[in-house]
Design a protein around this motif. Structure first.
Motif, mmCIF file in Angstrom:
data_model
loop_
_atom_site.group_PDB
_atom_site.id
_atom_site.type_symbol
_atom_site.label_atom_id
_atom_site.label_comp_id
_atom_site.label_asym_id
_atom_site.label_seq_id
_atom_site.Cartn_x
_atom_site.Cartn_y
_atom_site.Cartn_z
ATOM 1 N N LEU B 192 74.445 26.850 68.682
ATOM 2 C CA LEU B 192 75.753 26.901 68.031
ATOM 3 C C LEU B 192 76.073 28.321 67.560
ATOM 4 O O LEU B 192 77.199 28.799 67.705
ATOM 5 C CB LEU B 192 75.798 25.931 66.842
ATOM 6 C CG LEU B 192 75.824 24.453 67.212
ATOM 7 C CD1 LEU B 192 75.864 23.599 65.956
ATOM 8 C CD2 LEU B 192 77.009 24.139 68.112
ATOM 9 N N ASP B 193 75.072 29.021 67.018
ATOM 10 C CA ASP B 193 75.301 30.398 66.576
ATOM 11 C C ASP B 193 75.786 31.270 67.734
ATOM 12 O O ASP B 193 76.667 32.107 67.578
ATOM 13 C CB ASP B 193 74.005 30.987 65.995
ATOM 14 C CG ASP B 193 73.723 30.426 64.603
ATOM 15 O OD1 ASP B 193 74.641 29.787 64.050
ATOM 16 O OD2 ASP B 193 72.602 30.612 64.107
ATOM 17 N N THR B 194 75.149 31.044 68.928
ATOM 18 C CA THR B 194 75.566 31.808 70.101
ATOM 19 C C THR B 194 77.016 31.508 70.455
ATOM 20 O O THR B 194 77.792 32.411 70.794
ATOM 21 C CB THR B 194 74.653 31.453 71.294
ATOM 22 O OG1 THR B 194 73.299 31.597 70.884
ATOM 23 C CG2 THR B 194 74.924 32.360 72.467
ATOM 24 N N MET B 195 77.386 30.227 70.354
ATOM 25 C CA MET B 195 78.756 29.847 70.684
ATOM 26 C C MET B 195 79.743 30.405 69.659
ATOM 27 O O MET B 195 80.851 30.822 70.014
ATOM 28 C CB MET B 195 78.875 28.317 70.754
ATOM 29 C CG MET B 195 78.119 27.731 71.946
ATOM 30 S SD MET B 195 77.900 25.942 71.816
ATOM 31 C CE MET B 195 79.595 25.395 71.892
ATOM 32 N N ILE B 196 79.330 30.441 68.396
ATOM 33 C CA ILE B 196 80.205 30.998 67.351
ATOM 34 C C ILE B 196 80.428 32.489 67.592
ATOM 35 O O ILE B 196 81.542 33.002 67.473
ATOM 36 C CB ILE B 196 79.593 30.736 65.946
ATOM 37 C CG1 ILE B 196 79.680 29.241 65.627
ATOM 38 C CG2 ILE B 196 80.304 31.552 64.876
ATOM 39 C CD1 ILE B 196 78.870 28.812 64.421
ATOM 40 N N MET B 197 79.338 33.164 68.005
ATOM 41 C CA MET B 197 79.451 34.592 68.321
ATOM 42 C C MET B 197 80.485 34.805 69.429
ATOM 43 O O MET B 197 81.344 35.674 69.359
ATOM 44 C CB MET B 197 78.078 35.103 68.771
ATOM 45 C CG MET B 197 78.065 36.538 69.237
ATOM 46 S SD MET B 197 76.474 36.944 70.017
ATOM 47 C CE MET B 197 76.718 36.227 71.631
ATOM 48 N N LEU B 198 80.392 33.946 70.438
ATOM 49 C CA LEU B 198 81.299 34.036 71.582
ATOM 50 C C LEU B 198 82.744 33.808 71.137
ATOM 51 O O LEU B 198 83.658 34.521 71.561
ATOM 52 C CB LEU B 198 80.892 32.970 72.591
ATOM 53 C CG LEU B 198 81.076 33.255 74.058
ATOM 54 C CD1 LEU B 198 80.405 34.558 74.429
ATOM 55 C CD2 LEU B 198 80.485 32.104 74.857
ATOM 56 N N ALA B 199 82.921 32.820 70.254
ATOM 57 C CA ALA B 199 84.264 32.507 69.763
ATOM 58 C C ALA B 199 84.825 33.702 69.003
ATOM 59 O O ALA B 199 86.009 34.030 69.118
ATOM 60 C CB ALA B 199 84.220 31.273 68.869
ATOM 61 N N GLY B 200 83.951 34.383 68.264
ATOM 62 C CA GLY B 200 84.387 35.538 67.506
ATOM 63 C C GLY B 200 84.877 36.674 68.391
ATOM 64 O O GLY B 200 85.594 37.571 67.931
#
Lengths: 353, 258
Positions: B192-200
Motif C-alpha cells: 500500500l505504501d508503494t501505491m500511495i507513493m505512486l498516487a503522490g
C-alpha cells in the motif's frame, strides 16, 4: 557401532510390520534360490574373451558364451559396412555421442553449440557416406549402432520443432489450425510405428514418378520424425496446460502479444514442466528405432540378430548376443533417464527458494 | 446514443484517461456488467469496491481487454478497444496492471521480469532497459533483490516487483486488481505504501481493493459496485460519511466492522 546401526536400519525398513517382514523373507528366499545359478551362468562359468565356438560348446548350458560378443562385435556394431572402413562409423558414433554429451552440459547451452552440432553432423555424414577423400559407402550398407544413433538423434532433433507448433496448434483459438493439429496428432498416435515405417518404405514409392528413388534410410527417418512429433506434441501440451492462466494475462497486459508471450513466457515454463514426458518419448523412440528392421535397415538390434543368425557355428548363442544388445540399449536409456532427473532438479533449484 | 456531451468531446481530445460508456458483458448467459458508465480523468485515483462477484475485477480487466466486452465503448487515452489487435496492444503497453496473484514470470530474475516488455515491446536497448528497471526497483525498495528469482521473494516483495515491472513500460494508467488480497497481513502495508507513493506522483490509478484506509487516504473517487452495476460513486468523505443507498450502507457496515 555400525553393526548396531545396520540392525536398527534393517528393523525399521525391512521388518517394520508383519507384511514387511513377510515380503522381505520371500524376496530374500527368491534371491537365494535364483541368484547363485544366475551368477554362475552369467559370470563364473561363462566363456569370456576371444575364443572359438568350440570353447562355448564345451560348457553349453552351464555358462554363458560371451565369446560371441568378441567374435561378432564388429558386425553387431557396424552391420554390413565395409569391414576395412569400419573405423569411419566408429568415429561417427563417437562424434555423435560426444555431441550428445556436450549438449547435456548446461554451461555449453549457447549459440556455439548449434554450430558445434552442424559441424559434428556434417563430419558424421562425411565419415559414413564418404566422398572428398574417403571411399563412398551407400546408405544401404550402413548399419549397427551409428544407424540407431542417427535415427534417434535426427528423430528427436526434427520432431521437436514439429511437435511444439502442433502442441500450440492444438490449443489455438483458430478452429482450422486446431482441427488440423488434432487430426494429425490423433491419426498418428492411433497408428503403430511399424505401419508408418512400412508405408514410408512401400507405399511412398508408389506415389513417386518412375525412376525417382528416395533413400530407404531417409524415408525411415522421415517416418520416425513425423511419428514422434505427434507424441512430443502431447507431451508439450501437458506442459502448456500446467502454466497458470495468470502468466498469459500478465504477459498480455504488458503488451507482449501472442508470439512473444508464447516464446518468452509460456514455452520456457511449459518445456521445463514437460521434461519428464519428453524424455519418456525419447527413450521410447531410441528403442523403437529397432522397428526399422521390417524395411531391412541394419540398425543395431538387427545387426546383432543377423550377426549370429548367419553363422552356423555361433547361431545357438543368440541369447548372449541379445543380452549384450539389451545392455547397450539400457546404457543409453538409463543415461537419458538419469540426465532428465538431474536437469529437472537443476532447473527447479535455479528458480525455487 | 445522444449527441456527444461536452465531457465526451473533451475525452476524445485526450483529457480523459478512461472513458467507459454503456458497457455490458456476459459470461455465457450470466450478465456480469450492466450498462456501466465511468469516466476517469487524467491523474485521477479511483478505488472500486463491492462484494465478491459484483463485477469490479471484470470491469478493470475490460480496460486492457483481458476480457472482451459485448456492448458499449471503452476508450483508453483516446484509443477505442475493439477487436483490432494493434489498438489493443497499443492500449496494453500504455496501461500497467498489477494482479492479485502477482503473476511474475518464475523462470526469469526480478530484473529480467522488469526488462522483458521494454526490450521486446518497446525495443529499448537492453542496457537502457536495465537502467530504468534498476531505478524503478530502487523506488519500490527492492533493488537489492534484482538478481533473485520471484520464488525466492516474499509475497509483499513479489507484489512490489510486479508494480515495478508494470512501471517499466512507462504507463500513463495503472490498474490494480486486488493487489493486497493474496498477501499476509504484515505485508499489506509495504505494498500500500508503494501505491500511495505512486498516487503522490500523479499517476492515473484504478484500484479494486477492500483496503478502505487506502481508499480514504488516496482516492479522489470511490466507486461501489454490486451485481454488475455501479450503485454509487462519490469522493471518499461523502462515500464513507454519507452513503446514499441501502446496499452501500450494508456493504460498509460489513467490511468496516471487521
Amino acid at each position: 557401532m555400525s553393526a548396531a546401526r545396520a540392525v536398527g536400519w534393517a528393523r525399521r525398513n525391512l521388518f517394520s510390520s508383519p507384511g514387511n517382514t513377510l515380503a522381505t523373507l520371500v524376496l530374500l528366499g527368491l534371491g537365494a534360490w535364483l541368484l547363485p545359478g544366475a551368477i554362475r551362468w552369467l559370470v563364473v562359468d561363462a566363456v569370456w574373451g576371444r575364443q572359438p565356438a568350440a570353447a562355448c560348446d564345451a560348457v553349453r548350458g552351464q555358462g554363458a558364451c560371451w565369446a560371441v560378443v568378441w567374435e561378432k562385435f564388429r558386425f553387431m556394431m557396424f552391420g554390413t559396412y565395409p569391414y576395412d572402413e569400419q573405423w569411419r562409423p566408429a568415429a561417427a558414433a563417437v562424434t555423435l555421442t560426444a555431441l550428445l554429451g556436450a549438449s547435456a552440459w548446461r554451461r555449453l547451452w549457447n549459440p556455439r553449440l548449434a554450430v558445434l552440432w552442424a559441424v559434428g553432423i556434417g563430419l558424421a555424414f562425411w565419415l559414413m557416406g564418404g566422398g572428398a577423400g574417403l571411399a563412398p559407402v551407400r546408405s544401404e550398407q550402413w548399419g549397427g549402432l551409428p544407424v540407431t544413433l542417427i535415427l534417434a538423434i535426427f528423430g528427436v532433433g526434427f520432431a521437436f520443432p514439429l511437435g511444439v507448433p502442433l502442441a500450440l496448434g492444438r490449443r489455438s483459438a483458430m478452429p482450422v489450425v486446431r482441427a488440423l493439429s488434432v487430426v494429425y496428432i490423433e491419426v498418428v498416435r492411433g497408428v503403430p510405428l511399424i505401419t508408418v515405417l512400412f508405408m514410408a518404405s512401400v507405399m511412398f514409392a508408389l506415389f513417386l514418378p518412375e525412376g525417382v528413388r528416395i533413400d530407404q534410410l531417409l524415408r525411415a527417418q522421415v517416418a520416425i520424425i513425423l511419428f514422434v512429433a505427434a507424441y512430443l506434441a502431447e507431451a508439450v501440451r501437458g506442459g502448456l496446460q500446467a502454466v497458470p492462466r495468470g502468466q498469459y494475462e500478465a504477459a498480455q497486459a504488458l503488451g507482449l502479444g501472442y508470439w512473444r508471450t508464447t516464446a518468452l513466457v509460456i514455452l520456457p515454463q511449459a518445456l521445463r514442466l514437460s521434461i519428464p514426458p519428453i524424455v519418456n518419448s525419447f527413450i521410447s523412440l531410441f528403442k523403437d528405432t529397432s522397428l526399422v528392421v521390417i524395411i531391412a535397415i541394419y540398425d543395431f538390434a538387427y545387426a546383432v540378430k543377423k550377426s549370429v543368425e548367419t553363422d552356423f557355428a555361433w547361431k545357438k548363442y543368440f541369447i548372449e548376443a541379445f543380452l549384450f544388445s539389451i545392455v547397450v540399449y539400457w546404457i543409453f536409456c538409463f543415461a537419458m533417464s538419469r540426465y532428465s532427473q538431474r536437469l529437472e532438479r537443476d532447473l527447479a533449484r535455479a528458480t525455487k527458494r | 446514443m445522444n449527441a456527444p456531451s461536452p465531457l465526451r468531446s473533451r475525452a476524445e481530445a485526450g483529457e480523459t484517461a478512461i472513458l467507459i460508456e454503456g458497457l455490458s458483458k456476459w459470461f455465457g448467459d450470466f450478465q456480469v456488467l450492466r450498462d456501466i458508465d465511468l469516466t476517469v480523468r487524467k491523474g485521477e485515483r479511483i478505488v472500486a469496491c463491492g462484494p465478491s462477484g459484483s463485477g469490479k475485477s471484470t470491469l478493470i480487466r475490460c480496460v486492457n481487454r483481458l476480457e472482451p466486452h459485448q456492448r458499449g465503448r471503452i476508450v483508453v487515452s483516446g484509443v477505442e478497444l475493439t477487436d483490432d489487435l494493434k489498438q489493443v496492444d497499443a492500449v496494453r503497453s500504455n496501461v500497467g496492471m498489477v494482479f492479485q496473484q502477482f503473476n511474475l514470470f518464475p523462470h526469469l530474475t526480478v530484473l529480467e521480469n522488469c526488462t522483458l516488455a521494454p526490450v521486446w515491446v518497446r525495443r529499448a536497448p537492453r542496457a537502457q532497459a536495465q537502467d530504468l528497471a534498476m531505478r524503478l526497483l530502487e523506488r519500490v525498495r527492492i533493488a537489492d533483490q534484482a538478481h533473485k528469482y520471484p520464488g525466492q521473494l516474499s509475497g509483499g516483495q513479489q507484489q512490489r516487483v510486479a508494480i515495478a515491472r508494470a512501471l517499466c513500460m512507462s504507463p500513463t494508467i495503472m490498474l490494480f486488481d486486488e493487489p493486497t488480497s493474496a498477501l499476509d497481513p504484515e505485508m499489506v502495508k509495504e505494498v500500500l505504501d508503494t501505491m500511495i507513493m505512486l498516487a503522490g506522483e500523479g499517476m492515473t490509478m484504478v484500484c479494486v481493493t477492500h483496503e478502505m484506509g487506502f481508499a480514504r487516504a488516496v482516492a479522489d473517487r470511490v466507486v461501489f459496485m454490486d451485481q454488475g452495476e455501479i450503485v454509487e460513486q462519490a469522493p471518499p468523505e461523502e462515500f464513507f460519511g454519507a452513503p446514499r443507498s441501502e446496499r452501500l450502507r450494508r456493504f460498509l457496515s460489513q467490511i468496516l466492522d471487521r
